[in-house]
Design a protein around this motif. Structure first.
Motif, short mmCIF file in Angstrom:
data_model
loop_
_atom_site.label_atom_id
_atom_site.label_comp_id
_atom_site.label_asym_id
_atom_site.label_seq_id
_atom_site.Cartn_x
_atom_site.Cartn_y
_atom_site.Cartn_z
N GLU A 1 0.84 -1.19 0.00
CA GLU A 1 0.00 0.00 0.00
C GLU A 1 0.89 1.26 0.00
OE1 GLU A 1 -3.04 0.20 -0.68
OE2 GLU A 1 -3.36 2.32 -0.20
N ASN A 2 1.98 1.23 0.79
CA ASN A 2 2.94 2.35 0.76
C ASN A 2 3.51 2.54 -0.64
OD1 ASN A 2 4.41 1.70 4.03
ND2 ASN A 2 2.68 2.97 3.47
N MET A 3 3.76 1.44 -1.32
CA MET A 3 4.29 1.54 -2.69
C MET A 3 3.26 2.20 -3.62
SD MET A 3 6.23 -2.17 -3.03
CE MET A 3 6.86 -1.96 -4.70
N ARG A 4 2.02 1.73 -3.53
CA ARG A 4 0.96 2.32 -4.38
C ARG A 4 0.79 3.82 -4.10
NH1 ARG A 4 -1.28 -2.72 -3.99
NH2 ARG A 4 -2.30 -2.26 -2.00
N GLU A 5 0.81 4.17 -2.82
CA GLU A 5 0.66 5.59 -2.47
C GLU A 5 1.82 6.41 -3.03
OE1 GLU A 5 -1.54 4.68 1.82
OE2 GLU A 5 0.55 5.33 1.79
N THR A 6 3.01 5.84 -2.95
CA THR A 6 4.19 6.54 -3.46
C THR A 6 4.04 6.78 -4.97
OG1 THR A 6 5.51 5.52 -1.74
CG2 THR A 6 6.71 6.44 -3.61
N GLN B 1 -0.44 11.32 -15.91
CA GLN B 1 -1.37 10.19 -15.70
C GLN B 1 -0.64 8.86 -15.89
OE1 GLN B 1 -4.68 10.73 -14.96
NE2 GLN B 1 -4.28 12.93 -15.00
N ASN B 2 0.65 8.90 -16.20
CA ASN B 2 1.37 7.67 -16.52
C ASN B 2 1.22 6.62 -15.42
OD1 ASN B 2 2.40 8.73 -18.87
ND2 ASN B 2 4.39 9.29 -17.97
N LYS B 3 0.69 5.47 -15.80
CA LYS B 3 0.61 4.34 -14.86
C LYS B 3 2.02 3.99 -14.38
CE LYS B 3 -0.96 -0.44 -14.61
NZ LYS B 3 -0.05 -1.49 -15.07
N GLN B 4 2.94 3.97 -15.30
CA GLN B 4 4.30 3.57 -14.94
C GLN B 4 5.05 4.73 -14.31
OE1 GLN B 4 4.81 0.54 -14.80
NE2 GLN B 4 3.30 -0.27 -16.23
N THR B 5 4.88 4.86 -13.03
CA THR B 5 5.53 5.91 -12.24
C THR B 5 5.95 5.24 -10.95
OG1 THR B 5 4.02 7.56 -13.21
CG2 THR B 5 5.18 8.19 -11.17
N PHE B 6 7.25 5.09 -10.73
CA PHE B 6 7.71 4.38 -9.53
C PHE B 6 9.15 4.76 -9.22
CE2 PHE B 6 7.71 1.48 -13.24
CZ PHE B 6 9.06 1.20 -13.35
N GLY C 1 15.18 15.87 0.06
CA GLY C 1 15.61 14.60 0.64
C GLY C 1 17.06 14.27 0.40
N PRO C 2 17.45 13.06 0.80
CA PRO C 2 18.82 12.59 0.54
C PRO C 2 18.90 11.95 -0.85
CG PRO C 2 17.64 10.94 1.79
CD PRO C 2 16.66 12.07 1.54
N SER C 3 20.08 11.72 -1.36
CA SER C 3 20.21 10.95 -2.59
C SER C 3 20.00 9.48 -2.23
CB SER C 3 21.57 11.18 -3.24
OG SER C 3 22.55 10.46 -2.56
N GLY C 4 19.65 8.68 -3.22
CA GLY C 4 19.50 7.25 -2.96
C GLY C 4 18.21 6.65 -3.48
N SER C 5 17.34 7.49 -4.05
CA SER C 5 16.13 6.96 -4.67
C SER C 5 15.88 7.81 -5.91
CB SER C 5 14.94 7.07 -3.73
OG SER C 5 13.76 6.65 -4.39
N SER C 6 15.48 7.16 -7.00
CA SER C 6 15.25 7.90 -8.24
C SER C 6 13.84 7.65 -8.76
CB SER C 6 16.29 7.50 -9.28
OG SER C 6 16.06 8.21 -10.48
N PRO C 7 12.93 8.59 -8.52
CA PRO C 7 11.59 8.47 -9.09
C PRO C 7 11.63 8.63 -10.61
CG PRO C 7 11.62 10.03 -7.24
CD PRO C 7 13.03 9.76 -7.61
N ILE C 8 10.90 7.74 -11.30
CA ILE C 8 10.84 7.84 -12.77
C ILE C 8 9.39 7.73 -13.22
CG2 ILE C 8 13.12 6.77 -13.01
CD1 ILE C 8 11.72 4.30 -14.19
N THR C 9 9.13 8.19 -14.44
CA THR C 9 7.81 8.03 -15.04
C THR C 9 7.99 7.83 -16.54
OG1 THR C 9 5.57 8.97 -15.18
CG2 THR C 9 7.38 10.52 -15.43
N PHE C 10 7.13 6.99 -17.13
CA PHE C 10 7.16 6.87 -18.59
C PHE C 10 5.78 6.47 -19.10
CE2 PHE C 10 7.59 2.22 -18.44
CZ PHE C 10 8.30 2.01 -17.26
N ASN C 11 5.53 6.84 -20.35
CA ASN C 11 4.20 6.66 -20.91
C ASN C 11 4.10 5.34 -21.66
OD1 ASN C 11 5.47 7.11 -23.37
ND2 ASN C 11 4.74 9.23 -23.55
N GLU C 12 2.96 5.14 -22.34
CA GLU C 12 2.69 3.86 -23.00
C GLU C 12 3.61 3.61 -24.19
OE1 GLU C 12 -1.50 4.20 -23.61
OE2 GLU C 12 -1.91 3.79 -21.49
#
Ligand SMILES: *Cc1c(COP(=O)(O)O)cnc(C)c1O
Length: 412
Positions: free
Chosen positions: A45-50, A61-66, A203-214
């Motif tokens: 659930e934390n992952m989905r919220e993120t 609106q990209n589904k692929q965002t993580f 924040g600190p470095s160490g996580s890279s949020p990305i997004t991409f479309n269909e």
């Protein structure tokens, strides 16, 4: 007896360079929360919220965002290595150090890379990029939004549309610019974007949020090969070539986020941190965050110019969160930085490549982009330059303070 050294106890520093910056204490607190198993429903659930939070950060609106576990470079590399098949042609417009990085990573991924270059301190016009697309007919364009090495912010509002018109996929490294400069991913038709936490995201470095479309998802799905030990029954791999990296294989990481198909162990504490970073920005409001950086930049410019210092590059296209300033000839740039760090506790940035010894880079980013810290930095820099023998027309504080006063943000 074993030498266990002392517990971690960093000296108090105000980090006013081009990133990293001091993290918002809320982020540090979130990161100290207890761990959960990666398939615990509470953690999923934390992952989905993120994911949902970062869709709002990217205005997509990209589904692929993580998140990609690793520093910003991991996000860059995950996208490039997963999109580019050996022999694909990639156009990289280079306007600083990070353009060269995109060139290098693309070429390691087997691309045929063509570059166009513009002098450090300038950006490309949409026409220049379109002309290069027409000349080279690439499959991909890979470009930075904010290149902290030169402090320039490349306008992308037209470039995404130009790429779409010519059926080119565009990837953007917005690590340093996101949340401090506008980045509406869908409106600008940017196909794939990666960022980091340590610039304007507090924040600190160490996580890279990305997004991409269909469009990008389709390319990556075609290259889907699952590790032998965890293949679901009847799995049919994609017809494309297998992605070179296992750790940064977006086909597998996508399945991990979508359906929990095992891949890495999600970096739990970093996810807590990344989630809190996004919450902080969205509570403030994305527009307000960008405006705070714009105002901080205006104050920094006013203060530095009042000191008589000369600013670097095309100020029309400067990022709102970092300013390049020529090192005055009268002083030793590194000696000044040392006084700032050791006697005032404030870090300002040196530079890369052709700008080493030529400019300092002073940031106003994320948690540190606030009136108090900007006035303290300007004041300390003026004092330091005087300690190093310079005569200044002003210490720059009043001029910077006036910028905040005009915005109704001073005590009097
Ligand atoms: C700061 C910065 C990075 C940082 O990458 P890390 O792997 O997190 O060190 C990447 N790209 C750009 C444009 C940056 O300014």
């Amino acid at each position: 007896m074993a030498n266990t050294f002392s517990p971690i106890n960093p000296p108090p520093r105000l980090m006013m360079g081009p990133g990293p910056i001091n993290a918002d204490p809320r982020v540090l607190r979130a990161m100290s929360a207890q761990l959960l198993g990666q398939y615990d429903p509470a953690f999923r659930e934390n992952m989905r919220e993120t994911q949902e939070l970062y869709r709002q950060i990217f205005v997509t609106q990209n589904k692929q965002t993580f998140l990609i576990d690793g520093t910003s470079r991991a996000g860059i590399e995950a996208l490039l290595v997963s999109m580019i098949e050996p022999g694909d042609k990639v156009l990289v417009p280079v306007f600083g150090r990070f353009g060269h990085l995109l060139q290098e990573i693309s070429s390691r991924a087997g691309a045929e890379v063509v570059t166009i270059e513009t002098e450090w301190g300038t950006v490309f016009s949409p026409e220049q990029v379109e002309a290069a697309i027409l000349e080279h007919r690439p499959k991909f364009v890979a470009i930075c939004q904010g290149d902290t090495s030169t402090t320039m912010c490349q306008p992308l509002d037209q470039i995404g549309k130009i790429c779409r018109r010519h059926d080119v996929i565009v990837y953007v490294d917005a690590t340093a610019s996101v949340c401090g400069n506008p980045l509406p991913v869908d409106e600008w038709q940017l196909d794939a974007v990666s960022v980091g936490l340590q610039k304007c995201l507090n924040g600190p470095s160490g996580s890279s949020p990305i997004t991409f479309n269909e469009r990008v998802e389709a390319i990556i799905k075609q290259r889907w090969h699952v590790e032998a030990g965890i293949q679901p029954k009847g799995f049919v791999p994609g017809t494309g070539s297998r992605i070179q990296s296992n750790y940064l294989d977006l086909a597998q990481i996508m399945a991990y986020w979508d359906s929990g198909l095992n891949h890495h162990t999600e970096a739990t504490s970093m996810l807590y941190g990344a989630r809190e970073c996004a919450r902080i920005v969205l509570e403030e409001g994305l527009e307000n965050s960008i405006e705070r950086h714009r105002l901080g930049s205006a104050a920094m410019i006013a203060g530095l110019q009042a000191m008589g210092l000369r600013l670097f590059g095309d100020l029309e296209h400067k990022m709102f969160n970092v300013t390049g300033v020529y090192i005055p000839q009268e002083v030793n740039g590194e000696a000044v930085r040392r006084t700032m760090l050791e006697d005032f506790g404030i870090e300002i940035g040196t530079s890369f490549g052709p700008l080493i010894g030529v400019i300092w880079r002073i940031g106003n980013m994320g948690y540190n982009c606030r009136k108090e810290f900007i006035l303290q930095t300007i004041s300390a820099l003026a004092s330091t330059l005087r300690l190093h023998g310079m005569k200044l027309p002003s210490d720059g504080v009043r001029e910077a303070w006036e910028v905040y006063r005009a915005a109704g943000q001073t005590a009097s």
